[in-house]
Motif scaffolding. Structure first.
Motif, mmCIF file in Angstrom:
data_model
loop_
_atom_site.group_PDB
_atom_site.id
_atom_site.type_symbol
_atom_site.label_atom_id
_atom_site.label_comp_id
_atom_site.label_asym_id
_atom_site.label_seq_id
_atom_site.Cartn_x
_atom_site.Cartn_y
_atom_site.Cartn_z
ATOM 1 N N ILE A 148 41.656 72.661 58.392
ATOM 2 C CA ILE A 148 41.246 72.216 59.616
ATOM 3 C C ILE A 148 39.911 71.311 59.258
ATOM 4 C CG2 ILE A 148 39.699 73.723 60.946
ATOM 5 C CD1 ILE A 148 40.727 76.200 60.662
ATOM 6 N N ILE A 149 38.847 71.597 58.269
ATOM 7 C CA ILE A 149 37.995 70.065 58.335
ATOM 8 C C ILE A 149 38.520 69.357 57.883
ATOM 9 C CG2 ILE A 149 37.837 70.746 55.613
ATOM 10 C CD1 ILE A 149 34.962 70.177 56.350
ATOM 11 N N LYS A 150 39.641 68.926 57.343
ATOM 12 C CA LYS A 150 40.715 67.865 57.218
ATOM 13 C C LYS A 150 41.205 67.192 58.491
ATOM 14 C CE LYS A 150 44.203 67.513 56.070
ATOM 15 N NZ LYS A 150 46.590 67.343 56.359
ATOM 16 N N GLN A 151 41.873 68.129 58.992
ATOM 17 C CA GLN A 151 42.553 67.680 60.381
ATOM 18 C C GLN A 151 41.537 67.743 60.975
ATOM 19 O OE1 GLN A 151 45.796 67.367 59.970
ATOM 20 N NE2 GLN A 151 46.152 66.778 61.833
ATOM 21 N N TYR A 152 40.157 67.823 61.540
ATOM 22 C CA TYR A 152 39.339 67.436 62.348
ATOM 23 C C TYR A 152 39.140 65.636 62.018
ATOM 24 C CZ TYR A 152 34.576 66.593 64.434
ATOM 25 O OH TYR A 152 33.617 65.568 65.158
ATOM 26 N N LEU A 153 39.005 65.447 60.642
ATOM 27 C CA LEU A 153 39.236 64.077 60.173
ATOM 28 C C LEU A 153 40.350 63.180 60.717
ATOM 29 C CD1 LEU A 153 37.253 64.012 56.629
ATOM 30 C CD2 LEU A 153 36.076 62.874 59.148
ATOM 31 N N PHE A 154 41.303 63.950 60.803
ATOM 32 C CA PHE A 154 42.372 62.858 60.926
ATOM 33 C C PHE A 154 42.384 62.882 62.039
ATOM 34 C CE2 PHE A 154 43.938 63.159 57.044
ATOM 35 C CZ PHE A 154 45.138 61.931 56.623
ATOM 36 N N ASP A 155 42.450 63.640 63.124
ATOM 37 C CA ASP A 155 41.960 63.432 64.682
ATOM 38 C C ASP A 155 41.089 63.217 65.686
ATOM 39 O OD1 ASP A 155 44.741 65.396 64.044
ATOM 40 O OD2 ASP A 155 43.770 67.192 64.773
ATOM 41 N N GLU A 156 40.125 63.225 64.697
ATOM 42 C CA GLU A 156 38.417 62.777 65.359
ATOM 43 C C GLU A 156 38.271 61.818 65.003
ATOM 44 O OE1 GLU A 156 37.836 64.230 68.689
ATOM 45 O OE2 GLU A 156 38.620 66.063 68.166
ATOM 46 N N ALA A 157 38.116 61.316 64.094
ATOM 47 C CA ALA A 157 37.295 59.664 63.053
ATOM 48 C C ALA A 157 37.908 59.104 62.885
ATOM 49 C CB ALA A 157 36.384 60.844 61.928
ATOM 50 N N LEU A 158 39.036 59.505 62.613
ATOM 51 C CA LEU A 158 40.363 57.963 61.877
ATOM 52 C C LEU A 158 40.317 57.207 63.557
ATOM 53 C CD1 LEU A 158 41.720 57.097 59.498
ATOM 54 C CD2 LEU A 158 43.771 58.415 60.556
ATOM 55 N N PRO A 159 40.607 58.021 64.139
ATOM 56 C CA PRO A 159 41.339 57.187 65.409
ATOM 57 C C PRO A 159 40.398 56.333 66.484
ATOM 58 C CG PRO A 159 42.427 59.458 66.316
ATOM 59 C CD PRO A 159 41.332 59.403 64.542
ATOM 60 N N LEU A 160 39.345 56.858 66.130
ATOM 61 C CA LEU A 160 37.504 56.314 66.621
ATOM 62 C C LEU A 160 37.038 54.715 65.596
ATOM 63 C CD1 LEU A 160 34.798 55.788 67.639
ATOM 64 C CD2 LEU A 160 33.914 57.324 66.323
ATOM 65 N N VAL A 161 38.208 55.067 64.183
ATOM 66 C CA VAL A 161 37.474 53.876 63.154
ATOM 67 C C VAL A 161 38.428 52.790 63.606
ATOM 68 C CG1 VAL A 161 38.620 55.045 61.413
ATOM 69 C CG2 VAL A 161 37.068 53.255 60.626
ATOM 70 N N VAL A 162 39.810 52.917 63.624
ATOM 71 C CA VAL A 162 40.932 53.151 63.950
ATOM 72 C C VAL A 162 41.182 51.815 65.313
ATOM 73 C CG1 VAL A 162 43.230 52.370 65.003
ATOM 74 C CG2 VAL A 162 43.019 53.989 62.504
ATOM 75 N N SER A 163 40.211 52.142 66.095
ATOM 76 C CA SER A 163 40.157 51.801 67.403
ATOM 77 C C SER A 163 38.806 50.385 67.500
ATOM 78 C CB SER A 163 39.256 52.793 68.548
ATOM 79 O OG SER A 163 39.138 51.964 70.083
ATOM 80 N N PHE A 164 38.137 50.961 66.043
ATOM 81 C CA PHE A 164 37.062 49.872 66.103
ATOM 82 C C PHE A 164 37.075 48.542 65.117
ATOM 83 C CE2 PHE A 164 33.573 48.423 63.111
ATOM 84 C CZ PHE A 164 32.738 48.197 64.586
ATOM 85 N N LEU A 165 38.319 48.975 64.559
ATOM 86 C CA LEU A 165 38.833 47.871 63.298
ATOM 87 C C LEU A 165 39.943 46.903 64.583
ATOM 88 C CD1 LEU A 165 39.469 49.745 59.881
ATOM 89 C CD2 LEU A 165 37.308 47.995 60.479
ATOM 90 N N GLU A 166 40.800 47.980 65.416
ATOM 91 C CA GLU A 166 41.675 46.902 65.838
ATOM 92 C C GLU A 166 40.594 46.195 67.062
ATOM 93 O OE1 GLU A 166 43.872 49.901 67.517
ATOM 94 O OE2 GLU A 166 45.609 49.871 65.625
ATOM 95 N N LYS A 167 39.804 46.478 67.710
ATOM 96 C CA LYS A 167 39.122 45.357 68.447
ATOM 97 C C LYS A 167 38.875 44.523 67.606
ATOM 98 C CE LYS A 167 38.583 49.353 71.977
ATOM 99 N NZ LYS A 167 38.326 49.892 72.964
ATOM 100 N N LEU A 168 37.377 44.781 66.708
ATOM 101 C CA LEU A 168 36.633 43.749 66.026
ATOM 102 C C LEU A 168 38.072 42.741 65.851
ATOM 103 C CD1 LEU A 168 34.162 43.723 64.883
ATOM 104 C CD2 LEU A 168 34.443 44.086 62.612
ATOM 105 N N ARG A 169 39.221 43.207 65.224
ATOM 106 C CA ARG A 169 39.963 41.706 64.133
ATOM 107 C C ARG A 169 40.456 41.576 65.792
ATOM 108 N NH1 ARG A 169 43.774 45.751 62.770
ATOM 109 N NH2 ARG A 169 43.325 45.495 60.815
ATOM 110 N N ALA A 170 40.505 41.711 66.772
ATOM 111 C CA ALA A 170 41.374 40.992 67.769
ATOM 112 C C ALA A 170 39.834 39.937 68.603
ATOM 113 C CB ALA A 170 41.326 41.902 69.257
ATOM 114 N N TYR A 171 38.710 40.668 68.704
ATOM 115 C CA TYR A 171 37.853 39.609 69.059
ATOM 116 C C TYR A 171 37.483 37.976 68.146
ATOM 117 C CZ TYR A 171 35.935 43.531 71.980
ATOM 118 O OH TYR A 171 36.358 44.651 73.060
#
Length: 221
Positions: A148-171
């Motif tokens: 459950i705690i591992k999946q929390y990072l996959f479901d909640e934290a990972l999408p956040l950082v992926v979105s951040f890096l993709e937008k930062l890369r685009a900018y």
């Protein structure tokens, strides 16, 4: 524990000699007094039985030692897997929820890509550590909590950082400036707000999980 088992078996062996074999021997000899020949044969019988039990006891001691060592080895591996999984959880959540602190230069596309690869590798390693955790930890509730705690990072934290890096890369790809643009600054601010919320949620989950891990290790030495 092993010595207690062997001592018990030794007493059983002697009981067998005196309770079963010797009465049988004397019944064959009748009620005559024991002769020198009788005493010699009785002594031989006892020594022969004693040697058999000594050999069997050594075999049993060897097998019990193997079993004990295997149990100890599994317990040590379980403790190791718990510690390693908790350490990897901390590394992953720290990187994910504070990602901009790991980027040396937000205006460098190669640096952004480097950090993205590190994030991916850490999440892959987290799954490996969780698999090892499940292999050695026998408590089903604790294994479920680990998932459950591992999946929390996959479901909640990972999408956040992926979105951040993709937008930062685009900018960064479209930026003509040597300083952070307003879009990039707003991106960082938005990420900080969301990651702070996730951080609080994760710390609460992590505290409860670590308490259960400590209890498991104390009860399974």
């Amino acid at each position: 524990m092993i010595n207690e088992i062997l001592s018990t078996l030794g007493l059983i062996g002697l009981g067998f000699v005196f309770g079963k074999m010797l009465p049988s021997y004397f019944s064959k000899k009748g009620e005559n007094l024991a002769t020198k020949e009788d005493i010699t044969e009785i002594t031989h019988l006892i020594e022969s039985t004693r040697n058999v039990f000594l050999i069997e006891n050594e075999k049993l001691r060897f097998n019990l030692n193997i079993s004990s060592n295997l149990q100890l080895g599994v317990a040590l591996e379980a403790r190791k897997s718990i510690v390693e999984f908790n350490e990897k959880l901390y590394v992953v959540q720290s990187m994910t929820l504070n990602i901009y602190t790991y980027i040396n230069n937000m205006l460098d596309i190669n640096e952004i890509n480097r950090v993205a690869i590190i994030v991916k590798d850490n999440y892959n390693e987290l799954s490996v550590f969780e698999s090892r955790f499940r292999l050695f930890v026998t408590d089903e509730d604790l294994r479920n909590d680990a998932y459950i705690i591992k999946q929390y990072l996959f479901d909640e934290a990972l999408p956040l950082v992926v979105s951040f890096l993709e937008k930062l890369r685009a900018y960064t790809n479209t930026s003509k400036y040597n300083n952070l643009t307003e879009k990039e600054i707003d991106l960082i601010k938005g990420y900080n707000i969301k990651s702070s919320i996730k951080q609080v949620e994760f710390v609460t989950k992590m505290d409860n999980f670590q308490k259960k891990c400590r209890n498991y290790m104390l009860n399974n030495k």
